[in-house]
Design a protein around this motif. Structure first.
Motif: not given
Length: 1509
Positions: A268-273, A337-339
């Motif tokens: 949920t925290v990183f949903r847009w990422d 984005t992943a890092t």
């Protein structure tokens, strides 16, 4: 000319954008307080440039219209009318829409010059979209036809104006927008900070990571980068903002779902990422098919020529280049984005674990791990140290190994997006090229799919076991590091090294099994694609009767390679995801299942409100855990229960004494008030209360100090008040101590206050409490570690002083008689844990027989009436008021070691040489030869497939023996490749395991063999970081990268040879490619290494902060200082984030540039083969192109992995630093004493001087004395006189000069391990190892149980337990039926690390028993009985007098005179010099004797004199 549908599209876009704009405006209106402060600034320069370009477009459109439509009416009226029509967005004139749209865009651009307007931003984006539509139409009409053989540009009539217009359009729609700095919208508009270049970088700068150019340039020009040289922290990377945005989804105490797994919160925290990752994956997949399509079309062109071909070859060559570039940009944006997710997740989870650690009940860990934990209800050590062995080790693992595994599983989305889409597109492509035979290949894939599932299940089991073994090894290392001083003083370095090595060996065994699983995965990855390819080709040629051509073979091979890559991703993702899941489950278990304080438990019973804010308890019971524990009878365990059966109200504004025998629960009473224990009401109106409105201060019995200066420890974050500070220093008797330090109160005290004596730490802890403004002080036996003079000073000057006046003090003490005069109220705690209030000390003594004994013995501590203490005892004229403010350097802990420049070859060869071990040449020969054979077979497969396809050029399909090629020769090549690969990997794995074992062993051996001074100046967190985090790099990434280097080298050489043989002209370009790659990497490496070192060094303080905070958990919560520690944690995490974000960004910077170079080389090779070597066959061209593309990719990949290897080698470099630290003398054959030595305890010291460091002052000065075998020597002296230094010098633990002879041999000539194993020291608070009692007495299994039980009996354990049982029966007024049965310790009783689940008395008994087992001829007691009651002291002293052999020499350092008055001789030390040394009888005859003065001033003078006689 632009057709009308472009204008219609603009209408739709404007409509959609208008809706979005007004929705956004409505949303912003609800946040008016924030939007008011948010300003959007467009780059004025870029707007003007675009405006000029648009004006140029208008003029060019006017000329184009006049040139192509000369019969049309006047252009200017059409401009005006079209402008009106466009503005109204109703009617478009086809003939002049070009002018209309461009004029409209011009006015839009003029409007965007209004900086800061939301409407201008809306107009900006609308204008950009329209320009891109115009460019797309222009490309379709005028550029695309140029790439075909049959079409021509539709606007060619415009002549040269067309190309000028297209150029201007590209500048206006692409170049200017991509190079325009972006607007920055702060996370918190109320906070202004320096911007990170990333926050305002243009899109072009972002995708090419040019915003890091300044870092690269700065590193290139300077030898070293520091954190201050890196880009500042972006606000969206700030740990505070990350916490605010994530904790509502993750932290159960910030409104997160308490039952939901933390995984769903992270998603949920990183949903847009992750949405961005999904989009980038799709773009990467789509662009990756440009290569097989381009190869297929180019080879098809070579096969057929220009006949029946629509597109020109340069189009496909351009597709090869642009496809590779787009794939690189998408892949690197994915990585970017992943890092960022990785760094943010590390920050969030680290902070989440830290804050949760501040809520836990620390004893829960000890009781979970030690099922028979005998709770010494009265010692804070139970909380303070049980976490050190279990909790600190576990949390270290959570925030290092487990956190690394969790973030390594970031690519789990591959299973959902990337892998299914790519496999589907691969099948579609194969179907287009090879027809329905592709579905046979798909069936082969589906048949093989159960294999990854089976492997994944196996990997999960192996990984879980590996993590358990890693946990065990890390816990063992952490415990050994925390008890390293004891290990060294006992001469156990070698044996403890063997124990840690054994744990390491168990871990490596499972690591080997994991490597075998990886090998299986690699073989499956190689075989499945080839099996799929063979099934497809066999069907296509045999069943479908079709011909294989080079265009089909090499394009499908490219797709199969892509499929193979996806298989690698599948298996790598399985491994990483499984590891991540195991670790995330462990973190989730810690967050959800660790026992918390009652304050944080919803199900906990809340106490009733206290009447009138009183301080006290009523009808309540307290235990160390809320969990119901099922005890194992054989382990002799109990659950301690503290009970207050009536009402207990403390007197506020006065001093309340809490007294009772050892182990009765005095400390537990303080813990209960602080909320550290689990509360159980005994009636409906039960309550307990500790008013916190005026503040609470707490001084623990086992003093907790931070790795800071003395002044910093006393202030503890409070504002500095010079007058109050001086009073505190004076009243806590610290003036003389500060004068002994060169830097005074600015002296750093080291980790755990290592440079201070026990008494100094106790007084600094007391000073912290007194200096605070808290109205309530909880003091836990602060007098125990002090000598008579100092304790009396504290009572008279501090407790009776103005700083304590009118404050509520709860004082736990054994010094009953000493504290009696200051007591306003007395609380007695019985041996059974029952609490009673008493009117006076005398009443409490009369009610408890054990207290009667203590009070009687305590009388000797009192001095005669009158002036009770020497006025100069605590004052030193050299420490005056100037010391408060005088800046001096008292730095003890040195800055963490950090190399400069490139990683040294010594560090690299430390690992490389360890791979081969003793058979270095044989290992390398086997490894390199088998790797070349394997890779040669793999490349031979490519050549053979091309050769198979070429057979159809010279033979009819019926003449080609498909079975010969598919099942015979290709199978042989496949078998050869797999065989050599398996041998190569097994050889390398064996070497990697050997290297991991050797590097770890060298690290542990070096640390165990170092000096005490080095340990004083080096925080344990740095050692633990190297033994955990850096060793994880050595075990995994470093090994993999080094294998990748050799693999890339062999592949590169093979492909280079193939390319040069076919196209010799490319020898020079290949060299240029290598040189460019090396030049870029050289520039990059200087920055990357510096940043990697900063990142590694900034991680250690985070771990150190964890350890320090948990060590002082009770004190932090008592002082309500949790928020300050949380803020400090956020600051330390931010330092790490700055380095980590830059580190990952630099990797992307070099990767993009190298990949573009690779794409350029591949495209140039394709152009050369097509246009300049057209005489080659399609099969040869395809093979050459395949080799060339592989060579370019591998060449730059090789540069990358070389860089990565150097970066990862930083971990080896850090480990090597600690293998080069200063060492104590190593054992030699000459230093081996005779087998009989020592035969006696004879000791002779001649001119002994000692100091702690080479450049430090002497702490002992020219000591000369002798001790006969079997003598008992007492050593007395005030704090700082050199008593402990004397014991260390006898053990050669500090720098000494002079000679010490033990049983006739000079100790400087004896090996240290033999010397220290022949001497036993019992310190003030003995430290025990985690394990059974048997293991503590005999850790290396050298004695039988009978010997160990005899030692326990001889040490007085039975007497102690019998006496405690008697006290429990006769002491106190409680109902005996409600008491817990007293624990009977036995050899199977589990002991927590440090022995913290035992009382101090029990620990001293076990330490004495260990000394008896060791049969040492010299026994040293370093204030060993100062912190225990007189009853236990009497038992220990009786055992010492009766159970030790006649030839055992005893040196006892003591504060209590009765402990040493029956000694054969007494030594009085002062300032490191012997001022008296004689028998007590002779000293008592000397009227000027300092010992006589002490005895004469004691109320127990007659008893002491009787002992002398």
């Amino acid at each position: 000319m632009i057709p009308a549908y472009a204008a219609i599209a603009s209408v739709v876009l404007l409509f959609v954008q208008s809706i979005a704009f007004f929705v956004r405006q409505k949303s912003r209106a609800s946040r008016a307080n924030k939007s008011a402060s948010v300003t959007t600034i467009h780059n004025l320069t870029s707007s003007i440039v675009q405006l000029l370009l648009l004006i140029l477009l208008v003029v060019l459109s006017f000329e184009s219209s006049r040139k192509c439509y000369p019969s049309s009416a006047s252009i200017i009226p059409k401009y005006i009318s079209c402008l009106v029509l466009v503005c109204l967005l109703l009617i478009f004139d086809v003939a002049s829409s070009n002018l209309c749209i461009k004029t409209y865009l011009t006015f839009l651009r003029l409007f965007t010059l209004r900086s800061g307007s939301d409407l201008s931003k809306f107009a900006w984006y609308h204008c950009e979209l329209l320009l891109l539509i115009i460019l797309a139409v222009c490309v379709y009409r005028d550029l695309y036809p140029l790439s075909t053989y049959t079409k021509i540009p539709q606007d060619l009539c415009e002549g040269w104006l067309l190309w000028v217009k297209v150029s201007a359009l590209v500048l206006a729609s692409v170049v200017v927008p991509l190079t325009t700095p972006r607007d920055h919208r702060p996370v918190d508009p109320n906070i202004t900070s320096k911007l990170n270049p990333e926050q305002t970088a243009s899109w072009a700068s972002l995708v090419f990571y040019s915003f890091l150019d300044n870092v690269i340039l700065r590193a290139y020009r300077s030898p070293q980068l520091g954190l201050e040289d890196l880009p500042p922290l972006a606000d969206y990377d700030d740990a505070k903002n990350l916490k605010a945005g994530s904790f509502p989804y993750l932290d159960a105490f910030s409104s997160a779902n308490k039952t939901r797994h933390i995984f769903f919160g992270l998603v949920t925290v990183f949903r847009w990422d992750y949405f961005i990752l999904a989009v980038m994956s799709i773009v990467e997949i789509a662009s990756s098919f440009a290569s097989p399509i381009g190869i297929n079309r180019l080879l098809n062109f070579i096969e057929q020529g220009s006949q029946d071909v629509d597109m020109r070859p340069w189009f496909w060559i351009l597709m090869l280049f642009l496809g590779s570039v787009l794939r690189t940009l998408a892949a690197q944006w994915y990585e970017f984005t992943a890092t960022r997710i990785v760094v943010h997740a590390e920050a969030i989870l680290t902070q989440l674990i830290f804050e949760h650690s501040l809520r836990i009940r620390p004893t829960d860990e000890a009781q979970d791990d030690l099922k028979n934990a005998h709770t010494d209800s009265g010692t804070e050590q139970t909380q303070t140290s049980s976490h050190q062995a279990n909790l600190v080790g576990k949390i270290n693992n959570l925030v290092t190994t487990d956190l690394a595994n969790v973030v390594a599983a970031r690519d789990f989305l591959n299973f959902v997006v990337k892998i299914p889409i790519q496999i589907a597109l691969c099948v579609v492509f194969l179907y287009i090229i090879l027809g329905w035979s592709a579905f046979v290949g798909l069936a082969a894939i589906l048949l093989c799919f159960p294999i990854p599932g089976w492997v994944g299940k196996r990997v999960h089991g192996v990984q879980a076991e590996l993590m358990k073994k890693t946990d065990s090894r890390v816990t063992s290392v952490v415990e050994a590091m925390n008890l390293l001083r004891m290990i060294k003083l006992f001469g156990w370095e070698r044996k403890m090294t063997e124990k840690v090595d054994d744990k390491r060996e168990q871990e490596l065994t499972w690591l080997w099994k994991r490597e075998l699983m990886d090998l299986m995965i690699n073989c499956v990855n190689f075989v499945i694609p080839v099996f799929t390819l063979l099934a497809t080709y066999f069907t296509y040629t045999v069943i479908m009767k079709q011909e294989l051509t080079a265009s089909k073979v090499f394009s499908t091979m490219t797709v199969i390679d892509m499929f193979r890559e996806q298989l690698y991703i599948i298996f790598a993702s399985i491994t990483s995801t499984v590891s991540g899941k195991v670790s995330l489950d462990r973190i989730n278990d810690f967050l959800h299942n660790t026992e918390l304080l009652d304050t944080y438990l919803e199900e906990a019973i809340k106490p009733q409100a206290a009447p009138q804010d009183m301080l006290g308890l009523r009808q309540a019971a307290f235990s160390w855990s809320s969990k119901v524990r099922r005890q194992t009878p054989s382990l002799s365990s109990q659950s301690f229960l503290l009970k207050v059966e009536t009402e207990l109200l403390f007197r506020q504004g006065g001093i309340n004494l809490i007294i009772g025998p050892t182990g009765s629960g005095k400390t537990s009473l303080l813990m209960a008030l602080l909320g550290e224990m689990h509360y159980t009401p005994l009636s409906s109106d039960s309550w307990f209360n500790l008013p916190r409105s005026g503040g609470v201060a707490y001084a623990a019995q086992e003093s907790w100090v931070q790795n800071d200066t003395i002044k910093g420890n006393i202030l503890f974050g409070n504002p500095f008040d010079a007058s109050r500070y001086r009073k505190v220093i004076h009243q806590c008797c610290l003036e003389h101590d500060l004068s002994l330090f060169e830097a005074g109160d600015l002296t750093e005290i080291g980790e755990k206050g290592i440079t201070l004596s026990g008494g100094q730490k106790a007084r600094i802890t007391l000073a912290r409490a007194v200096y605070s403004r808290a109205e309530i002080l909880l003091l836990d036996d602060v007098l125990a570690a002090l000598d008579v003079h100092t304790a009396k000073w504290i009572v008279d000057k501090c407790f009776k002083g103005d700083l304590i006046k009118d404050r509520t003090v709860l004082l736990v003490t054994h010094n009953v008689a000493l504290a009696e005069p200051i007591a306003d109220f007395v609380v007695s705690v019985g041996s059974n844990g029952c609490v009673f209030s008493r009117k006076s000390v005398k009443e409490a003594i009369n009610k408890d027989r054990s207290l009667q004994v203590e009070a009687k013995k305590d009388k000797e501590m009192l001095e005669r009436a009158g002036e009770n203490i020497d006025p100069s005892a605590g004052v030193d004229p050299t420490w005056d008021k100037a010391n408060v403010d005088q800046p001096k350097s008292g730095k003890l802990v040195i800055a963490e070691e950090k190399e400069t420049g490139r990683v040294s070859w010594a560090a690299v060869f430390l690992y490389i040489n360890a791979l081969g071990g003793k058979h270095y040449i044989f290992f390398n020969a086997c490894f390199i030869i088998t790797m070349f054979l394997s890779n040669l077979s793999i490349n031979g497969q490519t050549y053979f497939l091309g050769y198979w396809a070429s057979q159809y050029d010279d033979h009819s399909p019926n003449e080609v023996n498909v079975f010969l090629y598919s099942s015979d020769r290709l199978s042989l090549i496949l078998f050869s490749a797999v065989l050599w690969h398996v041998i190569c990997r097994l050889v390398y794995f064996k070497g990697a395991i050997r290297a991991s074992r050797l590097v770890h062993h060298r690290l542990v051996k070096a640390v165990f063999g170092t000096t005490l001074r080095w340990l004083d100046t080096t925080p344990m967190s740095r050692i633990i970081s190297r033994a955990t985090q850096d060793m994880t790099i050595v075990d995994g990434p470093l090994r993999q990268v080094l294998f990748g280097i050799w693999n890339a080298i062999s592949f590169t050489l093979i492909k280079f040879a193939a390319v040069v043989v076919i196209s010799p002209a490319f020898f020079l370009p290949a060299g240029v490619l290598i040189l460019l790659g090396c030049w870029i990497s050289q520039i990059y490496m200087k920055a990357q290494l510096a940043v990697k070192r900063e990142m590694a060094n900034s991680r250690s303080p985070v771990l150190a902060h964890f350890g320090a905070a948990i060590a002082g958990l009770v004190s932090i919560r008592a002082y309500s200082a949790s928020d300050a520690f949380i803020q400090n944690s956020l600051s330390l995490i931010n330092n790490y984030t700055v380095a980590a974000r830059t580190y990952h960004g630099l990797t992307l910077w070099v990767t993009v540039r190298l990949d573009i170079l690779s794409a350029l080389f591949s495209s140039a090779l394709a152009a050369y083969l097509v246009y300049f070597q057209s005489y080659l066959s399609s099969s040869t061209t395809g093979f050459s192109l395949n080799m060339g593309v592989g060579f370019s990719m591998l060449t730059l990949y090789l540069v990358q992995v070389l860089n990565d290897f150097e970066v990862q080698s930083n971990s080896v470099e850090r480990i090597r630093q600690y293998t080069q630290i200063e060492q104590e003398p190593k054992p030699t054959s000459e230093g081996e004493p005779p087998a009989y030595w020592p035969a006696s305890g004879d000791l002779r010291v001649e001119h002994l001087s000692a100091k702690y460091s080479a450049d430090g002052p002497d702490v002992l000065h020219d000591l000369t004395f002798s001790v006969n075998s079997g003598e008992r020597i007492g050593v007395v002296g005030r704090t700082g006189s050199g008593k402990s230094s004397l014991t260390l010098s006898l053990l050669r633990a500090i720098l000494t000069s002079g000679d010490v002879y033990f049983d006739g041999l000079r100790t400087s000539s004896i090996n240290l391990d033999k010397l220290r194993s022949s001497i036993t020291i019992i310190p003030q608070v003995p430290e025990l190892l985690s394990g059974t009692l048997r293991y503590n007495l005999d850790p290396f299994d050298q004695h039988d149980d009978a010997t160990l039980n005899d030692a326990l009996k001889a040490a007085g354990l039975n007497s102690l337990q019998q006496q405690q049982g008697l006290d429990s029966d006769t002491g106190g007024d409680g109902d005996s039926d409600n008491r817990e049965e007293e624990v009977r310790l036995n050899l199977d009783t589990s002991i927590s690390s440090g022995g913290t689940n035992l009382s101090v008395g029990q620990r001293q008994i076990l330490a004495l028993a260990r000394a008896i087992v060791r049969r040492s001829k010299l026994l040293i007691l370093d204030e060993a009985t100062s912190a225990i009651d007189y009853k236990t002291d009497a038992i220990i002293q009786r055992s010492l007098r009766t159970e030790l052999g006649d030839d055992v020499t005893l040196i006892a350092i003591a504060h209590r005179l009765q402990t040493i008055m029956d000694a054969d001789r007494i030594m009085v030390l002062e300032d490191g010099r012997i001022v008296e040394y004689d028998s007590p009888k002779n000293l008592m005859k000397d009227k000027n004797s300092k010992l006589r003065a002490l005895v004469e001033e004691s109320d127990d003078r007659d008893g002491l004199l009787a002992m002398v006689k």
